[in-house]
Design an enzyme around this catalytic site. Structure first.
Site, PDB file in Angstrom:
ATOM      1  N   LYS A  22      31.115  30.269  36.943  1.00 22.28           N
ATOM      2  CA  LYS A  22      31.931  30.501  35.742  1.00 22.28           C
ATOM      3  C   LYS A  22      33.360  29.998  35.955  1.00 22.28           C
ATOM      4  O   LYS A  22      33.883  29.234  35.143  1.00 22.28           O
ATOM      5  CB  LYS A  22      31.958  32.007  35.430  1.00 22.28           C
ATOM      6  CG  LYS A  22      32.982  32.379  34.383  1.00 22.28           C
ATOM      7  CD  LYS A  22      32.977  33.852  34.057  1.00 22.28           C
ATOM      8  CE  LYS A  22      33.817  34.721  34.949  1.00 22.28           C
ATOM      9  NZ  LYS A  22      35.270  34.661  34.729  1.00 22.28           N
ATOM     10  N   ASN A  23      33.982  30.443  37.038  1.00 20.06           N
ATOM     11  CA  ASN A  23      35.404  30.132  37.201  1.00 20.06           C
ATOM     12  C   ASN A  23      35.664  28.654  37.477  1.00 20.06           C
ATOM     13  O   ASN A  23      36.773  28.169  37.241  1.00 20.06           O
ATOM     14  CB  ASN A  23      36.024  30.998  38.306  1.00 20.06           C
ATOM     15  CG  ASN A  23      36.179  32.448  37.846  1.00 20.06           C
ATOM     16  OD1 ASN A  23      36.013  32.746  36.666  1.00 20.06           O
ATOM     17  ND2 ASN A  23      36.489  33.337  38.777  1.00 20.06           N
ATOM     18  N   ARG A 121      49.000  41.043  34.323  1.00 17.26           N
ATOM     19  CA  ARG A 121      48.600  39.807  35.005  1.00 17.26           C
ATOM     20  C   ARG A 121      49.544  38.718  34.505  1.00 17.26           C
ATOM     21  O   ARG A 121      49.253  38.042  33.532  1.00 17.26           O
ATOM     22  CB  ARG A 121      47.138  39.466  34.716  1.00 17.26           C
ATOM     23  CG  ARG A 121      46.174  40.388  35.437  1.00 17.26           C
ATOM     24  CD  ARG A 121      44.751  40.065  35.087  1.00 17.26           C
ATOM     25  NE  ARG A 121      44.285  38.847  35.701  1.00 17.26           N
ATOM     26  CZ  ARG A 121      43.082  38.307  35.437  1.00 17.26           C
ATOM     27  NH1 ARG A 121      42.280  38.893  34.575  1.00 17.26           N
ATOM     28  NH2 ARG A 121      42.705  37.193  36.015  1.00 17.26           N
ATOM     29  N   ASP A 304      36.870  39.976  43.132  1.00 21.59           N
ATOM     30  CA  ASP A 304      35.774  39.984  42.157  1.00 21.59           C
ATOM     31  C   ASP A 304      34.494  40.627  42.707  1.00 21.59           C
ATOM     32  O   ASP A 304      33.512  40.778  41.975  1.00 21.59           O
ATOM     33  CB  ASP A 304      35.472  38.558  41.671  1.00 21.59           C
ATOM     34  CG  ASP A 304      36.535  38.043  40.712  1.00 21.59           C
ATOM     35  OD1 ASP A 304      37.377  38.841  40.256  1.00 21.59           O
ATOM     36  OD2 ASP A 304      36.531  36.830  40.411  1.00 21.59           O
ATOM     37  N   ARG A 396      30.072  38.116  29.728  1.00 26.21           N
ATOM     38  CA  ARG A 396      31.122  37.113  29.950  1.00 26.21           C
ATOM     39  C   ARG A 396      30.819  36.295  31.197  1.00 26.21           C
ATOM     40  O   ARG A 396      31.146  35.111  31.243  1.00 26.21           O
ATOM     41  CB  ARG A 396      32.473  37.797  30.144  1.00 26.21           C
ATOM     42  CG  ARG A 396      33.018  38.434  28.905  1.00 26.21           C
ATOM     43  CD  ARG A 396      34.407  38.931  29.153  1.00 26.21           C
ATOM     44  NE  ARG A 396      35.265  37.832  29.619  1.00 26.21           N
ATOM     45  CZ  ARG A 396      36.554  37.951  29.876  1.00 26.21           C
ATOM     46  NH1 ARG A 396      37.148  39.103  29.738  1.00 26.21           N
ATOM     47  NH2 ARG A 396      37.256  36.905  30.274  1.00 26.21           N
TER      48      ARG A 396
HETATM   49  C1  UD1 Z   1      41.177  33.981  39.084  1.00 27.92           C
HETATM   50  C2  UD1 Z   1      39.767  34.273  38.648  1.00 27.92           C
HETATM   51  C3  UD1 Z   1      39.495  35.777  38.681  1.00 27.92           C
HETATM   52  C4  UD1 Z   1      39.866  36.355  40.045  1.00 27.92           C
HETATM   53  C5  UD1 Z   1      41.275  35.950  40.459  1.00 27.92           C
HETATM   54  C6  UD1 Z   1      41.621  36.363  41.868  1.00 27.92           C
HETATM   55  C7  UD1 Z   1      39.355  32.457  37.099  1.00 27.92           C
HETATM   56  C8  UD1 Z   1      39.107  32.049  35.696  1.00 27.92           C
HETATM   57  N1  UD1 Z   1      39.578  33.758  37.318  1.00 27.92           N
HETATM   58  O1  UD1 Z   1      42.038  34.583  38.127  1.00 27.92           O
HETATM   59  O2  UD1 Z   1      38.116  35.978  38.426  1.00 27.92           O
HETATM   60  O3  UD1 Z   1      39.788  37.762  40.000  1.00 27.92           O
HETATM   61  O4  UD1 Z   1      41.407  34.518  40.375  1.00 27.92           O
HETATM   62  O5  UD1 Z   1      40.741  35.818  42.762  1.00 27.92           O
HETATM   63  O6  UD1 Z   1      39.301  31.659  37.997  1.00 27.92           O
HETATM   64  N2  UD1 Z   1      49.964  36.062  39.686  1.00 27.92           N
HETATM   65  C9  UD1 Z   1      51.308  36.139  39.404  1.00 27.92           C
HETATM   66  N3  UD1 Z   1      51.829  35.227  38.526  1.00 27.92           N
HETATM   67  C10 UD1 Z   1      51.075  34.254  37.930  1.00 27.92           C
HETATM   68  C11 UD1 Z   1      49.700  34.188  38.234  1.00 27.92           C
HETATM   69  C12 UD1 Z   1      49.173  35.109  39.116  1.00 27.92           C
HETATM   70  O7  UD1 Z   1      52.025  36.985  39.918  1.00 27.92           O
HETATM   71  O8  UD1 Z   1      51.616  33.466  37.160  1.00 27.92           O
HETATM   72  C13 UD1 Z   1      49.363  37.038  40.639  1.00 27.92           C
HETATM   73  C14 UD1 Z   1      48.319  37.935  39.971  1.00 27.92           C
HETATM   74  O9  UD1 Z   1      48.911  39.038  39.315  1.00 27.92           O
HETATM   75  C15 UD1 Z   1      47.465  38.319  41.153  1.00 27.92           C
HETATM   76  C16 UD1 Z   1      47.510  37.079  42.055  1.00 27.92           C
HETATM   77  O10 UD1 Z   1      48.611  36.326  41.596  1.00 27.92           O
HETATM   78  O11 UD1 Z   1      48.024  39.403  41.847  1.00 27.92           O
HETATM   79  C17 UD1 Z   1      46.255  36.230  42.010  1.00 27.92           C
HETATM   80  O12 UD1 Z   1      45.945  35.933  40.646  1.00 27.92           O
HETATM   81  P1  UD1 Z   1      45.314  34.536  40.243  1.00 27.92           P
HETATM   82  O13 UD1 Z   1      44.720  33.895  41.461  1.00 27.92           O
HETATM   83  O14 UD1 Z   1      46.308  33.746  39.473  1.00 27.92           O
HETATM   84  O15 UD1 Z   1      44.176  34.972  39.249  1.00 27.92           O
HETATM   85  P2  UD1 Z   1      43.563  34.150  38.048  1.00 27.92           P
HETATM   86  O16 UD1 Z   1      43.680  32.694  38.311  1.00 27.92           O
HETATM   87  O17 UD1 Z   1      44.097  34.701  36.773  1.00 27.92           O
END
Ligand code: UD1
Length: 420
Positions: A22-23, A121, A304, A396
């Protein structure tokens, strides 16, 4: 609205086949915005999130179809550059269109995603990354508006390892003028897959799978076909199901290399594993031993898989500690597992789990994707009947989960329900 009705206590055995990731799909699809034309992506999962991304791509003017597991994307006629709130609020990964749109068309307007079931997030790293590449960003009535005549390479060092921000910046950098260096880049296999896809399209990228990714911008990319990687979280969920309720379960069409943190924890918990080329065969432990886990960015134990691991530990022979260091509030499954008889206490970002002799079926409610997976797993071993409400969360990210679990012996049915 549907619910799952599960009669617990059936032993699982046999083979279950894992779908595409999915991701990875959610990143590959927007990448096709970078070069107009027709793409064929094989091993695409048929999931709600993938159809939400398809809808978003169609809003932009692309055409997306899925025949079996082959997705065709036609980005020839992209003419709209706005990702509306109605779609972004359904799925945060919609923000992946930001980088490709601003890089290819010089403009993007993407709704801010807002909150999420497991706390704040933020998307600050996505925005800062675009700014470092020269995009002018403004926030307007809940939307991120990005403008750039031509992006230029820059040096970005993320304070936090972020899958989404790494993917977004990488997609923007491939068409920027000059070289971009992304420091503290995400190492996740889905980011490597995205990078490999971009390279096939003509991008110049080095360092995929390492903390420093270097992108040398090119003036143009071209469409290319791609085979998606297997879903490591779906595979992990079946392995935990096997450990809880097996039997011997063969999880086929997975990539064991992507599962190493989970596999070593499963062995510590007493499961016996046979690891082969694209499969993992798991023999369930007679007694599930308590094993602590602490989530971390890849190659660490995935956040996850945290909810599913707690379901396993709820039936272990002792006490374990499960810490989530990525999303501190991601424990909405815990009160529901307690309704099934689990003994769990959460303090800050740590769940203290005491294994119990038996879980007992009850009505429980899913609150998010992986929480629902954890409730279904618990239902497989709970005595009597468990009803899991709001299964749209599960849809999802899990393709035909009741058919797949049913195929290895679970008694699980999808039933129409008025309950919300
Ligand atoms: C992706 C995955 C999700 C998984 C997550 C962590 C997809 C579509 N989703 O989500 O299933 O749970 O990785 O492995 O690939 N953060 C910030 N600022 C930002 C972005 C992130 O502070 O702008 C922080 C988040 O709050 C979190 C950490 O970074 O603590 C990791 O998040 P991130 O890797 O960005 O998650 P996603 O890409 O949203």
């Amino acid at each position: 609205m549907y619910k799952f009705v599960i009669n617990g206590g059936r032993k699982l055995a046999g083979e279950v086949v894992v779908s595409g990731a999915k991701n990875a799909s959610l990143a590959l699809m927007p990448a096709s915005l970078l070069a107009p034309g027709v793409y064929s992506i094989s091993n695409t999962p048929d999931l709600m999130d993938v159809s939400t991304m398809s809808k978003l791509m169609e809003t932009l003017g692309a055409r997306v179809t899925l025949a079996g597991t082959t997705q065709t994307i036609d980005t020839t006629r992209v003419k709209n550059f706005e990702a509306p709130y109605e779609l972004v609020k359904k799925m945060r990964a919609s923000i992946y269109v930001l980088g490709p749109l601003v890089a290819r068309y010089g403009y993007a307007k993407v709704s801010l995603p807002g909150g999420c079931a497991w706390g704040p997030r933020p998307v600050n790293l996505h925005i800062e990354g675009m700014e470092k590449l020269g995009a002018e960003i403004s926030l307007d009535s809940g939307y991120i508006v990005a403008r750039a005549k031509k992006l230029r390479g820059g040096k970005i060092n993320f304070d936090v390892s972020s899958v989404g921000a790494t993917g977004n910046v990488m997609m923007a950098a491939v068409l920027a003028e000059g070289t971009t260096e992304i420091g503290n880049a995400a190492l996740e296999p889905e980011i490597v897959a995205l990078g490999e896809f971009l390279k096939k399209m003509g991008a110049k990228i080095e360092g995929l799978g390492t903390p420093t990714i270097t992108v040398e911008g090119v003036s143009e990319l071209h469409p290319h076909d791609f085979e998606n990687i297997p879903d490591r979280i779906e595979a992990g969920t079946f392995l935990v199901a096997g450990a809880l309720a097996g039997g011997t379960v063969n999880v086929a069409n997975c990539e064991p290399r992507h599962l190493s943190a989970l596999l070593s924890k499963l062995e510590e918990a007493g499961a016996r594993l046979e690891i082969g080329n694209r499969f993992v065969k798991l023999e369930a432990p007679e007694k599930i031993l308590p094993v602590d886990v602490s989530t971390a960015p890849y190659p660490g134990f995935p956040t996850d898989m945290q909810a599913q691991w707690i379901a396993l530990m709820a039936r272990s022979t002792g006490s374990s500690v499960v810490a989530d260091n990525i999303y501190f509030d991601r424990f909405k499954h815990v009160p529901e597992l307690i309704r099934l008889g689990a003994d769990i206490e959460v303090k800050e970002n740590i769940a203290f789990v005491k294994g119990v002799g038996a879980l007992k079926g009850a009505k429980v409610m899913s609150t998010d994707l992986r929480a629902s997976a954890s409730l279904v797993l618990a239902g497989l071993v709970a005595e009597g009947t468990t009803e899991v409400l709001r299964v749209y969360h599960m849809d999802r990210g899990y393709e035909h989960i009741e058919t797949k679990l049913g195929g290895i012996g679970a008694d699980i049915r999808r039933v129409q329900s008025e309950e919300f």
